[in-house]
Design an enzyme around this catalytic site. Structure first.
Site, PDB file in Angstrom:
ATOM      1  N   CYS A 174       0.858  -1.188   0.000  1.00  0.00           N
ATOM      2  CA  CYS A 174       0.000   0.000   0.000  1.00  0.00           C
ATOM      3  C   CYS A 174       0.891   1.234   0.000  1.00  0.00           C
ATOM      4  O   CYS A 174       1.896   1.300   0.704  1.00  0.00           O
ATOM      5  CB  CYS A 174      -0.903  -0.013   1.232  1.00  0.00           C
ATOM      6  SG  CYS A 174      -2.064   1.360   1.286  1.00  0.00           S
TER       7      CYS A 174
ATOM      8  N   ILE B 205      -8.140   8.911  -5.033  1.00  0.00           N
ATOM      9  CA  ILE B 205      -7.557   9.628  -6.173  1.00  0.00           C
ATOM     10  C   ILE B 205      -7.850  11.100  -5.911  1.00  0.00           C
ATOM     11  O   ILE B 205      -8.993  11.464  -5.625  1.00  0.00           O
ATOM     12  CB  ILE B 205      -8.193   9.195  -7.505  1.00  0.00           C
ATOM     13  CG1 ILE B 205      -7.896   7.716  -7.780  1.00  0.00           C
ATOM     14  CG2 ILE B 205      -7.703  10.070  -8.657  1.00  0.00           C
ATOM     15  CD1 ILE B 205      -8.745   7.129  -8.900  1.00  0.00           C
TER      16      ILE B 205
ATOM     17  N   ASN C 175       3.827   0.046   3.356  1.00  0.00           N
ATOM     18  CA  ASN C 175       3.612  -1.227   4.066  1.00  0.00           C
ATOM     19  C   ASN C 175       4.558  -2.264   3.461  1.00  0.00           C
ATOM     20  O   ASN C 175       4.217  -2.907   2.459  1.00  0.00           O
ATOM     21  CB  ASN C 175       2.168  -1.724   3.910  1.00  0.00           C
ATOM     22  CG  ASN C 175       1.171  -0.976   4.770  1.00  0.00           C
ATOM     23  OD1 ASN C 175       1.535  -0.099   5.538  1.00  0.00           O
ATOM     24  ND2 ASN C 175      -0.091  -1.314   4.643  1.00  0.00           N
TER      25      ASN C 175
ATOM     26  N   HIS D 207       3.297   8.481   7.060  1.00  0.00           N
ATOM     27  CA  HIS D 207       2.716   8.213   5.740  1.00  0.00           C
ATOM     28  C   HIS D 207       1.455   9.019   5.504  1.00  0.00           C
ATOM     29  O   HIS D 207       0.850   8.931   4.432  1.00  0.00           O
ATOM     30  CB  HIS D 207       2.431   6.724   5.568  1.00  0.00           C
ATOM     31  CG  HIS D 207       1.154   6.238   6.196  1.00  0.00           C
ATOM     32  ND1 HIS D 207       0.810   6.501   7.492  1.00  0.00           N
ATOM     33  CD2 HIS D 207       0.133   5.479   5.679  1.00  0.00           C
ATOM     34  CE1 HIS D 207      -0.357   5.931   7.763  1.00  0.00           C
ATOM     35  NE2 HIS D 207      -0.796   5.321   6.680  1.00  0.00           N
TER      36      HIS D 207
END
Length: 390
Positions: free
Chosen positions: A81, A156, A261, A316
């Site tokens: 991910c 998105i 990840n 992240h």
């Protein structure tokens, strides 16, 4: 205790170094961090990023280095991910064109649990090398899932950059192929640990390097990393098509990809170790990355500073401040929608079930960035214009 402005917990076998105050960590994440610090094969210290919150076995936003073992749950079920970004040649875009582009994207990129009706061209799939039993099992299904967004916090987003250009950012992972690989090897690890008399009560079952499954998991994990990248690349191609259909003169450049990840063999503090990053981004000196906020707040393109104490890592994203169930129960949909409309954002909150991705369910991204000023340099600040969610 605090050193160089960072909180350090020293009550466990290894220190836990926090890029936020201990008081800002939720109880579950703190307990999981303590579990990590008491693993017999953990190396040096545990690094906790400022976006941390409770995960499964290991906090999201944590970095764990180990010697001699790899831990499937310290990578997570969405192997690979991550995010990618792409710069357009546009310096502005009007609302009408944005809406048309979003409509095309929604027709060509399946979201949520949806997948393509037909298998995609196999050339998009990463090449298979070595033994990949679970990947081989799931390969045909993955042909229908490559180029799909997924659900949860995947998105998105079309953004206005502080550099004057319009950017595109995609956040997604390895879909069901990564999920299946992760669960399979976690079950294998549990069986191996139980047979060896090891305690697996912390959901951190491990694969020792003496086991054939150590190399097997690494092979399949790395394939899933490549699949997750290919997944984002295919979505980006469909997004580029949507842009060029509406704005034929647009050009694209500066593609950036960063997983958050994964586990990788790296050298830190003079020793070769397996660094597990779960909801954490690698941030070597000069390395580009992305740190998104929420669909109502800024995101950032950054370069790493290569800080050794974080194992050259950073956050992240913003990180959750409340669980998905809490957000759906506690947040007010009118308030959330009003705030997004006030900013002119074409958002993805349509009903109460979407409140788990409302901006108020996330931490303050500016505080997160302030807490990791020693880890990254901010290169471009990105304001959301339009969002597609799963």
């Amino acid at each position: 205790m605090r050193t160089n402005g960072k909180a350090i917990i020293e009550t466990e076998n290894l220190p836990i170094k926090l890029w936020l105050s201990e008081e800002k960590m939720d109880k579950g994440a703190l307990e999981q961090a303590r579990n990590l610090a008491n693993l017999p094969f953990a190396f040096k210290h545990i690094a906790i990023m400022p976006d941390t919150h409770q995960g499964y076995g290991m906090p999201i936003g944590a970095v764990l280095a180990t010697k001699g073992v790899i831990i499937p749950n310290a990578v997570g079920v969405d192997i690979g991910c991550g995010m990618c970004s792409l710069k357009t040649s546009l310096t502005e875009i009007n609302t009408h064109d944005l809406k048309e582009i979003i409509q095309i994207i929604r027709k060509t990129v399946p979201v949520g649990f949806n997948r393509h009706n037909e298998p995609q061209d196999e050339s998009w799939m990463p090449k298979r090398t070595g033994r990949l039993p679970i990947v081989d099992q799931e390969f045909d299904n993955a042909l229908y899932q490559i180029g799909t967004l997924g659900s949860g916090n995947h998105f998105i987003e079309i953004q206005q950059g502080s550099d004057g250009y319009i950017w595109i950012m995609v956040h997604s992972g390895s879909r069901n192929i990564g999920f299946t690989v992760a669960n399979h090897y976690n079950e294998v690890a549990k069986k191996l640990n139980l047979a060896a008399g090891a305690d697996i009560s912390t959901d951190l079952a491990y694969l020792p390097e003496s086991s054939e499954y150590f190399d097997l998991y690494q092979n399949e994990m790395n394939y899933c990393l490549d699949f997750a990248l290919a997944n984002r690349q295919l979505m980006m191609e469909r997004i580029k098509h949507a842009f060029t259909k509406v704005l034929p003169e647009v050009e694209f450049s500066n593609f950036i990809n960063k997983p958050h990840n994964f586990a990788a063999e790296e050298k830190h503090f003079g020793e070769t170790v397996i660094v597990h990053r779960k909801g954490a981004t690698r941030a070597r000196k000069g390395e580009w990355g992305m740190i998104p906020g929420s669909q109502g707040t800024h995101s950032f393109l950054v370069t790493g500073k290569g800080e050794p104490q974080s194992f050259q890592s950073c956050a992240h994203g913003a990180g959750r401040i409340m669980s998905r169930a809490q957000a759906r129960k506690q947040l007010d949909i009118q308030t959330e929608v009003k705030a997004l409309k006030a900013q002119g954002i074409i958002h993805a909150i349509r009903s109460r079930k979407d409140l788990d991705e409302a901006p108020s369910s996330y931490k303050d991204i500016n505080e997160v960035m302030s807490n990791q000023a020693d880890l990254v340099n901010i290169e471009v600040e990105l304001q959301p214009l339009a969002v597609v969610k799963g």
